[in-house]
Motif scaffolding. Sequence first.
Motif, PDB file in Angstrom:
ATOM      1  N   GLU A 250       4.172   5.601   3.859  1.00  0.00           N
ATOM      2  CA  GLU A 250       5.359   6.470   3.934  1.00  0.00           C
ATOM      3  C   GLU A 250       6.547   5.763   4.577  1.00  0.00           C
ATOM      4  O   GLU A 250       7.692   6.020   4.229  1.00  0.00           O
ATOM      5  N   LEU A 251       6.250   4.870   5.518  1.00  0.00           N
ATOM      6  CA  LEU A 251       7.297   4.125   6.204  1.00  0.00           C
ATOM      7  C   LEU A 251       8.229   3.414   5.223  1.00  0.00           C
ATOM      8  O   LEU A 251       9.428   3.285   5.486  1.00  0.00           O
ATOM      9  N   ALA A 252       7.682   2.974   4.083  1.00  0.00           N
ATOM     10  CA  ALA A 252       8.457   2.173   3.129  1.00  0.00           C
ATOM     11  C   ALA A 252       9.683   2.914   2.613  1.00  0.00           C
ATOM     12  O   ALA A 252      10.710   2.305   2.310  1.00  0.00           O
ATOM     13  N   THR A 253       9.585   4.235   2.508  1.00  0.00           N
ATOM     14  CA  THR A 253      10.728   4.995   2.019  1.00  0.00           C
ATOM     15  C   THR A 253      11.373   5.827   3.131  1.00  0.00           C
ATOM     16  O   THR A 253      12.303   6.585   2.880  1.00  0.00           O
ATOM     17  N   ALA A 254      10.860   5.684   4.353  1.00  0.00           N
ATOM     18  CA  ALA A 254      11.505   6.349   5.491  1.00  0.00           C
ATOM     19  C   ALA A 254      12.637   5.480   6.017  1.00  0.00           C
ATOM     20  O   ALA A 254      13.613   5.985   6.553  1.00  0.00           O
ATOM     21  N   VAL A 255      12.501   4.162   5.869  1.00  0.00           N
ATOM     22  CA  VAL A 255      13.537   3.245   6.346  1.00  0.00           C
ATOM     23  C   VAL A 255      14.654   3.144   5.311  1.00  0.00           C
ATOM     24  O   VAL A 255      14.515   3.585   4.174  1.00  0.00           O
ATOM     25  N   TYR A 256      15.803   2.554   5.749  1.00  0.00           N
ATOM     26  CA  TYR A 256      16.905   2.360   4.827  1.00  0.00           C
ATOM     27  C   TYR A 256      17.432   0.950   4.946  1.00  0.00           C
ATOM     28  O   TYR A 256      17.669   0.488   6.054  1.00  0.00           O
ATOM     29  N   PRO A 257      17.624   0.234   3.835  1.00  0.00           N
ATOM     30  CA  PRO A 257      17.287   0.658   2.479  1.00  0.00           C
ATOM     31  C   PRO A 257      15.780   0.741   2.281  1.00  0.00           C
ATOM     32  O   PRO A 257      15.031   0.043   2.966  1.00  0.00           O
ATOM     33  N   PRO A 258      15.350   1.580   1.336  1.00  0.00           N
ATOM     34  CA  PRO A 258      13.908   1.684   1.080  1.00  0.00           C
ATOM     35  C   PRO A 258      13.337   0.344   0.627  1.00  0.00           C
ATOM     36  O   PRO A 258      14.028  -0.457   0.009  1.00  0.00           O
ATOM     37  N   LEU A 259      12.085   0.124   0.967  1.00  0.00           N
ATOM     38  CA  LEU A 259      11.470  -1.187   0.768  1.00  0.00           C
ATOM     39  C   LEU A 259      10.906  -1.375  -0.639  1.00  0.00           C
ATOM     40  O   LEU A 259      10.107  -0.558  -1.115  1.00  0.00           O
ATOM     41  N   ALA A 260      11.293  -2.467  -1.280  1.00  0.00           N
ATOM     42  CA  ALA A 260      10.556  -2.944  -2.449  1.00  0.00           C
ATOM     43  C   ALA A 260       9.188  -3.355  -1.929  1.00  0.00           C
ATOM     44  O   ALA A 260       9.101  -4.075  -0.936  1.00  0.00           O
ATOM     45  N   THR A 261       8.133  -2.917  -2.584  1.00  0.00           N
ATOM     46  CA  THR A 261       6.803  -3.157  -2.021  1.00  0.00           C
ATOM     47  C   THR A 261       5.741  -3.051  -3.109  1.00  0.00           C
ATOM     48  O   THR A 261       6.050  -2.819  -4.275  1.00  0.00           O
ATOM     49  N   VAL A 262       4.489  -3.232  -2.704  1.00  0.00           N
ATOM     50  CA  VAL A 262       3.363  -3.083  -3.624  1.00  0.00           C
ATOM     51  C   VAL A 262       2.678  -1.758  -3.316  1.00  0.00           C
ATOM     52  O   VAL A 262       2.307  -1.514  -2.160  1.00  0.00           O
ATOM     53  N   ARG A 263       2.549  -0.920  -4.311  1.00  0.00           N
ATOM     54  CA  ARG A 263       1.813   0.325  -4.082  1.00  0.00           C
ATOM     55  C   ARG A 263       0.311   0.058  -4.210  1.00  0.00           C
ATOM     56  O   ARG A 263      -0.195  -0.297  -5.278  1.00  0.00           O
ATOM     57  N   VAL A 264      -0.352   0.221  -3.085  1.00  0.00           N
ATOM     58  CA  VAL A 264      -1.800   0.053  -3.019  1.00  0.00           C
ATOM     59  C   VAL A 264      -2.433   1.397  -3.413  1.00  0.00           C
ATOM     60  O   VAL A 264      -1.904   2.453  -3.058  1.00  0.00           O
ATOM     61  N   PRO A 265      -3.535   1.393  -4.161  1.00  0.00           N
ATOM     62  CA  PRO A 265      -4.128   2.668  -4.616  1.00  0.00           C
ATOM     63  C   PRO A 265      -4.920   3.358  -3.507  1.00  0.00           C
ATOM     64  O   PRO A 265      -6.132   3.552  -3.620  1.00  0.00           O
ATOM     65  N   HIS A 266      -4.203   3.749  -2.438  1.00  0.00           N
ATOM     66  CA  HIS A 266      -4.831   4.330  -1.255  1.00  0.00           C
ATOM     67  C   HIS A 266      -5.815   5.448  -1.589  1.00  0.00           C
ATOM     68  O   HIS A 266      -7.001   5.383  -1.272  1.00  0.00           O
ATOM     69  N   ARG A 267      -5.301   6.485  -2.232  1.00  0.00           N
ATOM     70  CA  ARG A 267      -6.137   7.668  -2.452  1.00  0.00           C
ATOM     71  C   ARG A 267      -7.241   7.388  -3.468  1.00  0.00           C
ATOM     72  O   ARG A 267      -8.367   7.881  -3.319  1.00  0.00           O
ATOM     73  N   ARG A 268      -6.932   6.595  -4.478  1.00  0.00           N
ATOM     74  CA  ARG A 268      -7.971   6.297  -5.472  1.00  0.00           C
ATOM     75  C   ARG A 268      -9.116   5.502  -4.845  1.00  0.00           C
ATOM     76  O   ARG A 268     -10.286   5.728  -5.157  1.00  0.00           O
ATOM     77  N   MET A 269      -8.774   4.563  -3.961  1.00  0.00           N
ATOM     78  CA  MET A 269      -9.830   3.799  -3.285  1.00  0.00           C
ATOM     79  C   MET A 269     -10.700   4.710  -2.440  1.00  0.00           C
ATOM     80  O   MET A 269     -11.937   4.629  -2.477  1.00  0.00           O
ATOM     81  N   GLY A 270     -10.055   5.573  -1.676  1.00  0.00           N
ATOM     82  CA  GLY A 270     -10.802   6.462  -0.780  1.00  0.00           C
ATOM     83  C   GLY A 270     -11.707   7.405  -1.550  1.00  0.00           C
ATOM     84  O   GLY A 270     -12.881   7.592  -1.204  1.00  0.00           O
ATOM     85  N   ALA A 271     -11.160   7.994  -2.616  1.00  0.00           N
ATOM     86  CA  ALA A 271     -11.945   8.952  -3.397  1.00  0.00           C
ATOM     87  C   ALA A 271     -13.096   8.248  -4.117  1.00  0.00           C
ATOM     88  O   ALA A 271     -14.230   8.747  -4.148  1.00  0.00           O
ATOM     89  N   ALA A 272     -12.810   7.074  -4.685  1.00  0.00           N
ATOM     90  CA  ALA A 272     -13.860   6.332  -5.388  1.00  0.00           C
ATOM     91  C   ALA A 272     -14.954   5.893  -4.419  1.00  0.00           C
ATOM     92  O   ALA A 272     -16.147   5.927  -4.752  1.00  0.00           O
ATOM     93  N   ALA A 273     -14.559   5.517  -3.211  1.00  0.00           N
ATOM     94  CA  ALA A 273     -15.552   5.120  -2.210  1.00  0.00           C
ATOM     95  C   ALA A 273     -16.476   6.287  -1.904  1.00  0.00           C
ATOM     96  O   ALA A 273     -17.700   6.124  -1.825  1.00  0.00           O
ATOM     97  N   GLY A 274     -15.895   7.480  -1.744  1.00  0.00           N
ATOM     98  CA  GLY A 274     -16.708   8.661  -1.471  1.00  0.00           C
ATOM     99  C   GLY A 274     -17.660   8.964  -2.621  1.00  0.00           C
ATOM    100  O   GLY A 274     -18.851   9.230  -2.398  1.00  0.00           O
ATOM    101  N   ASP A 275     -17.136   8.916  -3.837  1.00  0.00           N
ATOM    102  CA  ASP A 275     -17.973   9.220  -5.012  1.00  0.00           C
ATOM    103  C   ASP A 275     -19.113   8.211  -5.151  1.00  0.00           C
ATOM    104  O   ASP A 275     -20.276   8.579  -5.315  1.00  0.00           O
ATOM    105  N   CYS A 276     -18.765   6.932  -5.081  1.00  0.00           N
ATOM    106  CA  CYS A 276     -19.777   5.880  -5.282  1.00  0.00           C
ATOM    107  C   CYS A 276     -20.844   5.947  -4.193  1.00  0.00           C
ATOM    108  O   CYS A 276     -22.043   5.839  -4.475  1.00  0.00           O
ATOM    109  N   LEU A 277     -20.389   6.103  -2.973  1.00  0.00           N
ATOM    110  CA  LEU A 277     -21.310   6.101  -1.846  1.00  0.00           C
ATOM    111  C   LEU A 277     -22.267   7.288  -1.948  1.00  0.00           C
ATOM    112  O   LEU A 277     -23.479   7.145  -1.742  1.00  0.00           O
ATOM    113  N   MET A 278     -21.739   8.458  -2.283  1.00  0.00           N
ATOM    114  CA  MET A 278     -22.599   9.641  -2.344  1.00  0.00           C
ATOM    115  C   MET A 278     -23.595   9.539  -3.495  1.00  0.00           C
ATOM    116  O   MET A 278     -24.746   9.954  -3.360  1.00  0.00           O
TER     117      MET A 278
END
Lengths: 348, 348
Positions: free
Chosen positions: A290-318
């Motif tokens: 969230e920090l990336a777009t809270a600052v000004y100017p907003p940051l060019a950056t790499v979007r990491v698949p945060h939620r997809r990683m977390g959800a997939a980890a839960g599914d695979c592990l279970m």
Amino acid sequence: MTEDSNPITYSRRFPTIEDVARLAGVSTATVSRSLNSPARVREATRQAVEAAVKELGYTPNFGGQALASNRTNTVGAIIPTMENAIFARAIQALQETLAARNVTLLVATSQYSPAREEDQIRTLLARGVDGVVLIGSERPASAYELLDARGVPFVILWSAPANTPHVTIGFDNASAAAGVALRVVEMGHRRIAVISGITRDNDRAQARVAGIVAVLENAGIPIHPAYLTECPYSLNDGEAAAIRLLTGTDRPTAIICGNDVLAAGALRGARILGIDVPGELSITGFDDIELATAVYPPLATVRVPHRRMGAAAGDCLMRWIVEGKRPESITLPTEFMDRESLGKLRNT
Amino acid sequence: MTEDSNPITYSRRFPTIEDVARLAGVSTATVSRSLNSPARVREATRQAVEAAVKELGYTPNFGGQALASNRTNTVGAIIPTMENAIFARAIQALQETLAARNVTLLVATSQYSPAREEDQIRTLLARGVDGVVLIGSERPASAYELLDARGVPFVILWSAPANTPHVTIGFDNASAAAGVALRVVEMGHRRIAVISGITRDNDRAQARVAGIVAVLENAGIPIHPAYLTECPYSLNDGEAAAIRLLTGTDRPTAIICGNDVLAAGALRGARILGIDVPGELSITGFDDIELATAVYPPLATVRVPHRRMGAAAGDCLMRWIVEGKRPESITLPTEFMDRESLGKLRNT
């Protein structure tokens, strides 16, 4: 709305199995069967029940279920830090996925220390967790031996090494960082500096630097040793590193940062020096927290698949814990987020 | 509690397999068989063992060392969220204090849901934690009963209610927020709006709003109902709330936000509308997390004693666990951080 948008429900009443049955359009007996013996219901039914469970945040009552299966219905995760919420969205998605299965997530933070992480693995195993989630692949063999000796399923997030015997659910840090470097080069920059996180014991940070360096070398851009810096992931450290780079000789026109926290710090450093971003200096991040777009100017950056990683980890592990079937590793895509902090080189 | 209640149930000593056997009226071998191979025991026996296990909160597979001292050397903390790192620094200080005593901290996040928090308390107790750290005082009586029944030491951070039977290590949210409101009034503002976090189930958010409203009423400043808004603690929600306030009639000249995340979102909303901060609009936060000085202009806010709360919680809890001496509650001071986002009212 992005994939990481967070629907927050404020329903106060705790959902019951009747609520799940009503929403899924099945009987409560079918809900129970679907949760406890998924193989005994049709896949469409199982999916409907799972969707209803997730939507309602339903959690069955604690009790006999865990005992019957020798499970404690807890999963442990060890993340390097809670600071700056770098891992927060993935952990949140992991927790939601586990909670839908009546499993509680317990989190420990290692402060990027392999020794502390190993202690925490030992503690989690002693507490009887059914599975473990770790960040990154680089750790002493002894830590892996601990896990293997217990036979507790574990998955690794945030990296995707080519040769690993472990289950990883991550992304290619080197190629994501290379993508950023390529954009910076395409914008005409030649004096390009790097503020990396501490690379020791951190395969993600190492891979990002390697990806950047490969692109620069390939483009025939000389990399001054003074341009390659590393520091802890903090705003203050990022600010200080940027000020050092920007007050030296041959001031860079672009700074590629190892994550958004360092980039936000570098942005602050540039502001202190009165250097305009992106007019005189481009800055890029990594993570798209969230920090990336809270600052000004907003940051060019790499979007990491945060939620997809977390959800997939839960599914695979279970699935691994419940069905005993070891999952395949998953490599998820990242996305370059082109924002105002990156601009074309101006003639100076 | 009746006079023939089983004393084992309420003992601080971690329950053993002998306790389970005694309560179920079977041998320890039968308990073991019932837990590990339920098909090999009669259903009535299995049910008796299960009931005893549940009542005692017995969990198998604990290390011998912990059993010897009746401690597991783990402490559990339940925080509302890991997002935006609101609780990160306190948790970090807590962990450092515990780690110095070779105690591991396990963290769960409730997503501001009292029902989920209660489940997590139950899970932490079942995992045998020596102590518990909670955020805020408002939760169902049943959650406190769970903790009291086990006699596990617990401390409450982030609030300091006047009348509580519990040990709190916090600060006065109402007077800290009142201090902010007073500064805003002193700057000449009269059209003052509030973007609070969701007040339901959150005594900290309630106290902050009460503190602000008291100051405004005392200053004879009318509070339009439309000026009192609340939303989840997120950048996007803060931005949206600010845009609603700033595009309505009688635009406020100051917005007091329930925390720094909402304030950073409000700042972004003002920028989207081309409203200068602090020239045309003042914005204040609460917490003084890193975000407060990552954004521009930096946020005038309340510095919460994050690290002191975390460290004191660790110290108090460990003394309580080790020496059995219940600590006194502690109320720590907060500090108003005067920064650029708050300015004098200009004649408009």
